[in-house]
Design a protein around this motif. Structure first.
Motif, PDB file in Angstrom:
ATOM      1  N   ASN A  39     -37.353 -52.672   6.219  1.00 24.72           N
ATOM      2  CA  ASN A  39     -36.735 -53.760   6.979  1.00 24.72           C
ATOM      3  C   ASN A  39     -35.229 -53.595   6.858  1.00 24.72           C
ATOM      4  O   ASN A  39     -34.683 -53.669   5.751  1.00 24.72           O
ATOM      5  N   ARG A  40     -34.585 -53.330   7.995  1.00 23.22           N
ATOM      6  CA  ARG A  40     -33.119 -53.200   7.988  1.00 23.22           C
ATOM      7  C   ARG A  40     -32.508 -54.545   8.339  1.00 23.22           C
ATOM      8  O   ARG A  40     -32.804 -55.144   9.379  1.00 23.22           O
ATOM      9  N   LEU A  41     -31.624 -55.018   7.463  1.00 22.16           N
ATOM     10  CA  LEU A  41     -30.888 -56.248   7.704  1.00 22.16           C
ATOM     11  C   LEU A  41     -29.420 -55.891   7.815  1.00 22.16           C
ATOM     12  O   LEU A  41     -28.835 -55.306   6.901  1.00 22.16           O
ATOM     13  N   CYS A  42     -28.823 -56.237   8.933  1.00 17.79           N
ATOM     14  CA  CYS A  42     -27.416 -55.899   9.175  1.00 17.79           C
ATOM     15  C   CYS A  42     -26.841 -56.869  10.209  1.00 17.79           C
ATOM     16  O   CYS A  42     -27.588 -57.537  10.921  1.00 17.79           O
ATOM     17  N   PRO A  43     -25.516 -56.965  10.289  1.00 15.28           N
ATOM     18  CA  PRO A  43     -24.899 -57.839  11.285  1.00 15.28           C
ATOM     19  C   PRO A  43     -25.316 -57.437  12.696  1.00 15.28           C
ATOM     20  O   PRO A  43     -25.646 -56.279  12.969  1.00 15.28           O
ATOM     21  N   ASP A  44     -25.306 -58.393  13.606  1.00 12.53           N
ATOM     22  CA  ASP A  44     -25.693 -58.116  14.997  1.00 12.53           C
ATOM     23  C   ASP A  44     -24.773 -57.101  15.647  1.00 12.53           C
ATOM     24  O   ASP A  44     -25.205 -56.277  16.463  1.00 12.53           O
ATOM     25  N   VAL A  45     -23.510 -57.145  15.292  1.00  8.94           N
ATOM     26  CA  VAL A  45     -22.530 -56.209  15.850  1.00  8.94           C
ATOM     27  C   VAL A  45     -21.975 -55.361  14.715  1.00  8.94           C
ATOM     28  O   VAL A  45     -21.423 -55.883  13.749  1.00  8.94           O
ATOM     29  N   LEU A  46     -22.152 -54.051  14.806  1.00 12.12           N
ATOM     30  CA  LEU A  46     -21.700 -53.136  13.765  1.00 12.12           C
ATOM     31  C   LEU A  46     -20.374 -52.489  14.156  1.00 12.12           C
ATOM     32  O   LEU A  46     -20.167 -52.124  15.321  1.00 12.12           O
ATOM     33  N   THR A  47     -19.508 -52.339  13.178  1.00  7.98           N
ATOM     34  CA  THR A  47     -18.201 -51.725  13.415  1.00  7.98           C
ATOM     35  C   THR A  47     -18.196 -50.242  13.064  1.00  7.98           C
ATOM     36  O   THR A  47     -17.261 -49.527  13.426  1.00  7.98           O
ATOM     37  N   GLY A  48     -19.209 -49.801  12.323  1.00  3.39           N
ATOM     38  CA  GLY A  48     -19.231 -48.424  11.840  1.00  3.39           C
ATOM     39  C   GLY A  48     -18.626 -48.276  10.455  1.00  3.39           C
ATOM     40  O   GLY A  48     -18.654 -47.188   9.880  1.00  3.39           O
ATOM     41  N   LYS A  49     -18.068 -49.363   9.920  1.00  5.82           N
ATOM     42  CA  LYS A  49     -17.444 -49.314   8.598  1.00  5.82           C
ATOM     43  C   LYS A  49     -18.267 -50.049   7.533  1.00  5.82           C
ATOM     44  O   LYS A  49     -17.828 -50.165   6.393  1.00  5.82           O
ATOM     45  N   GLU A  50     -19.437 -50.512   7.922  1.00  5.98           N
ATOM     46  CA  GLU A  50     -20.263 -51.270   6.982  1.00  5.98           C
ATOM     47  C   GLU A  50     -20.759 -50.392   5.842  1.00  5.98           C
ATOM     48  O   GLU A  50     -21.107 -49.231   6.035  1.00  5.98           O
ATOM     49  N   ARG A  51     -20.791 -50.968   4.639  1.00  7.50           N
ATOM     50  CA  ARG A  51     -21.383 -50.286   3.487  1.00  7.50           C
ATOM     51  C   ARG A  51     -22.895 -50.520   3.511  1.00  7.50           C
ATOM     52  O   ARG A  51     -23.368 -51.540   4.026  1.00  7.50           O
ATOM     53  N   ARG A  52     -23.628 -49.577   2.936  1.00 15.01           N
ATOM     54  CA  ARG A  52     -25.092 -49.625   3.000  1.00 15.01           C
ATOM     55  C   ARG A  52     -25.701 -49.474   1.613  1.00 15.01           C
ATOM     56  O   ARG A  52     -25.282 -48.605   0.844  1.00 15.01           O
ATOM     57  N   ILE A  53     -26.674 -50.345   1.296  1.00 13.82           N
ATOM     58  CA  ILE A  53     -27.457 -50.190   0.076  1.00 13.82           C
ATOM     59  C   ILE A  53     -28.937 -50.166   0.437  1.00 13.82           C
ATOM     60  O   ILE A  53     -29.341 -50.644   1.507  1.00 13.82           O
ATOM     61  N   SER A  54     -29.749 -49.612  -0.465  1.00 17.57           N
ATOM     62  CA  SER A  54     -31.195 -49.545  -0.249  1.00 17.57           C
ATOM     63  C   SER A  54     -31.917 -50.122  -1.458  1.00 17.57           C
ATOM     64  O   SER A  54     -31.527 -49.878  -2.604  1.00 17.57           O
ATOM     65  N   LEU A  55     -32.971 -50.882  -1.186  1.00 15.00           N
ATOM     66  CA  LEU A  55     -33.828 -51.447  -2.230  1.00 15.00           C
ATOM     67  C   LEU A  55     -35.224 -50.877  -2.035  1.00 15.00           C
ATOM     68  O   LEU A  55     -35.809 -51.009  -0.956  1.00 15.00           O
ATOM     69  N   VAL A  56     -35.744 -50.235  -3.085  1.00 17.12           N
ATOM     70  CA  VAL A  56     -37.045 -49.561  -3.004  1.00 17.12           C
ATOM     71  C   VAL A  56     -38.000 -50.196  -4.006  1.00 17.12           C
ATOM     72  O   VAL A  56     -37.638 -50.490  -5.139  1.00 17.12           O
ATOM     73  N   SER A  57     -39.243 -50.390  -3.584  1.00 16.65           N
ATOM     74  CA  SER A  57     -40.267 -50.941  -4.458  1.00 16.65           C
ATOM     75  C   SER A  57     -41.601 -50.271  -4.147  1.00 16.65           C
ATOM     76  O   SER A  57     -41.807 -49.713  -3.075  1.00 16.65           O
ATOM     77  N   GLY A  58     -42.523 -50.340  -5.110  1.00 16.33           N
ATOM     78  CA  GLY A  58     -43.878 -49.882  -4.862  1.00 16.33           C
ATOM     79  C   GLY A  58     -44.093 -48.401  -5.001  1.00 16.33           C
ATOM     80  O   GLY A  58     -45.031 -47.848  -4.424  1.00 16.33           O
ATOM     81  N   VAL A  59     -43.244 -47.705  -5.767  1.00  8.93           N
ATOM     82  CA  VAL A  59     -43.510 -46.292  -6.057  1.00  8.93           C
ATOM     83  C   VAL A  59     -44.839 -46.173  -6.792  1.00  8.93           C
ATOM     84  O   VAL A  59     -45.612 -45.226  -6.572  1.00  8.93           O
ATOM     85  N   TYR A  60     -45.119 -47.147  -7.671  1.00  7.18           N
ATOM     86  CA  TYR A  60     -46.421 -47.232  -8.345  1.00  7.18           C
ATOM     87  C   TYR A  60     -47.177 -48.439  -7.798  1.00  7.18           C
ATOM     88  O   TYR A  60     -46.622 -49.538  -7.679  1.00  7.18           O
ATOM     89  N   GLY A  61     -48.453 -48.227  -7.504  1.00  9.32           N
ATOM     90  CA  GLY A  61     -49.234 -49.285  -6.883  1.00  9.32           C
ATOM     91  C   GLY A  61     -49.588 -50.440  -7.790  1.00  9.32           C
ATOM     92  O   GLY A  61     -50.020 -51.494  -7.320  1.00  9.32           O
ATOM     93  N   ASP A  62     -49.413 -50.286  -9.117  1.00  7.04           N
ATOM     94  CA  ASP A  62     -49.735 -51.363 -10.048  1.00  7.04           C
ATOM     95  C   ASP A  62     -48.512 -52.172 -10.470  1.00  7.04           C
ATOM     96  O   ASP A  62     -48.625 -53.074 -11.285  1.00  7.04           O
ATOM     97  N   GLU A  63     -47.346 -51.842  -9.925  1.00  8.65           N
ATOM     98  CA  GLU A  63     -46.120 -52.560 -10.283  1.00  8.65           C
ATOM     99  C   GLU A  63     -45.720 -53.469  -9.123  1.00  8.65           C
ATOM    100  O   GLU A  63     -45.252 -53.005  -8.091  1.00  8.65           O
ATOM    101  N   LEU A  64     -45.912 -54.754  -9.318  1.00  8.74           N
ATOM    102  CA  LEU A  64     -45.766 -55.719  -8.232  1.00  8.74           C
ATOM    103  C   LEU A  64     -44.458 -56.498  -8.266  1.00  8.74           C
ATOM    104  O   LEU A  64     -44.174 -57.248  -7.334  1.00  8.74           O
ATOM    105  N   GLN A  65     -43.673 -56.345  -9.321  1.00  6.35           N
ATOM    106  CA  GLN A  65     -42.457 -57.142  -9.463  1.00  6.35           C
ATOM    107  C   GLN A  65     -41.525 -56.958  -8.269  1.00  6.35           C
ATOM    108  O   GLN A  65     -40.909 -57.906  -7.793  1.00  6.35           O
ATOM    109  N   GLY A  66     -41.417 -55.725  -7.789  1.00  8.27           N
ATOM    110  CA  GLY A  66     -40.511 -55.456  -6.678  1.00  8.27           C
ATOM    111  C   GLY A  66     -40.925 -56.111  -5.381  1.00  8.27           C
ATOM    112  O   GLY A  66     -40.083 -56.349  -4.500  1.00  8.27           O
ATOM    113  N   GLN A  67     -42.223 -56.416  -5.233  1.00 12.33           N
ATOM    114  CA  GLN A  67     -42.672 -57.088  -4.010  1.00 12.33           C
ATOM    115  C   GLN A  67     -41.992 -58.455  -3.881  1.00 12.33           C
ATOM    116  O   GLN A  67     -41.518 -58.838  -2.809  1.00 12.33           O
TER     117      GLN A  67
END
Length: 325
Positions: free
Chosen positions: A21-49
């Protein structure tokens, strides 16, 4: 905006999809910083959900405050999550040993390759500046909210870590880190990345999750990606590998703890007992070898010889054990 990062046709007309799910402003300037959040590498670890859900919910609730790009990958090993297993079902492969993966490889390798390519650079060439890989603990050990990173990347990673509102930053020797994990590969490719761990497998700890979400927004504020109000993040204890005491069982039986997570203990204090349920006898009394704080405690009570029962970290600045950044 929901996007499919990887798609694999399976048997019986089923399809494996890894989505973000990408969340970003409706209008992009091209200068926005970007971070990524990853969860569920292991199927038994639910905290990230829970963490992913809360980040998305809070952004949508105050969308006008968002000034950067946040990519949320809630479940990158969907087969394992559905099967309630740690590894990829069928192949029994550990996904966190498959990176960078291969487009020509099996299901897990292909998915790993698609994921890491998307994190590093999206379709418009925007590189992720920072990636947080959100884990729970395993089935056996309950752990405090912590960050784990390698000692060869501390200077680069610590500014991100200090904003995330965790209890501890645990620095491991890079010489002991195996290649193949998502975080290892991202750091090799120039993307700042580390892991958070907390609670126990198959569970969601809402208090820890909410604290981490508060920390993510504090980090976004620090990076100029969020204009809304944020909490003042707590300052974590920073410890190195040789400052952590491991308490392992010398007998088999049932572990009955006498302490809880975060509890302060003194050297010689009773941590718990290993008991024999057939004879009603105490097999072993577990004693704290040092003064410190319980950062992990056995949650699954049935144990064998060598089972990890607890971890203790020293007080900040106490006899050189543990330091505050």
């Amino acid at each position: 905006m929901i996007e499919t990062v990887a798609r694999v046709n399976l048997m019986v007309n089923e399809v494996l999809k890894i989505k973000k799910n990408r969340l970003c402003p409706d209008v992009l300037t091209g200068k926005e910083r970007r971070i990524s959040l990853v969860s569920g590498v292991y199927g038994d670890e639910l905290q990230g959900q829970y963490v992913c859900y809360e980040v998305i919910r809070r952004i949508k609730e105050d969308f006008d405050s968002l000034t950067g790009i946040v990519d949320v990958y809630p479940c990158v090993n969907p087969l394992a999550l559905e099967a309630k297993t740690r590894e990829i079902p069928g192949s029994e492969l550990d996904m966190n040993e498959l990176f960078p993966g291969a487009k020509s490889g099996a299901i897990g390798e292909y998915a790993a390759s698609c994921l890491i390519d998307d994190i590093i650079s999206d379709d418009d060439g925007r590189k992720t500046e920072f990636c947080l890989d959100i884990h729970g603990s395993n089935l056996y050990l309950d752990e405090i909210l912590q960050i784990r990173m390698n000692d060869d990347a501390v200077d680069k990673l610590m500014p991100y870590a200090m904003a995330l509102n965790t209890d501890m930053v645990w620095i491991h020797p890079s010489t002991q880190v195996k290649g193949g994990s998502l975080v290892y590969e991202l750091n090799q490719r120039g993307v700042a990345a580390f892991v958070t761990e907390s609670t126990v497998a198959y569970r969601i700890h809402q208090k820890y999750g909410s604290r981490l979400v508060d920390g993510i927004f504090a980090l976004m504020k620090q990076m100029g990606m969020w204009k809304g109000e944020v909490v003042e993040p707590s300052k974590p204890i920073v410890v190195f590998d040789d400052q952590v005491a491991y308490l392992n069982s010398e007998t088999s039986g049932i572990f009955i703890p006498n302490v809880k997570l975060h509890e302060k203990v003194e050297a010689g204090m009773k941590i718990g007992s290993v008991v024999d349920v057939l004879t009603g006898s105490i097999q072993e009394v577990i004693i704290a070898p040092k003064r410190g704080i319980i950062s992990g405690i056995r949650d699954y009570p049935s144990i064998e010889v060598g089972s990890l029962l607890a971890r203790i970290i020293g007080y900040p600045n106490d006899h050189g054990e543990g330091v505050e950044a």
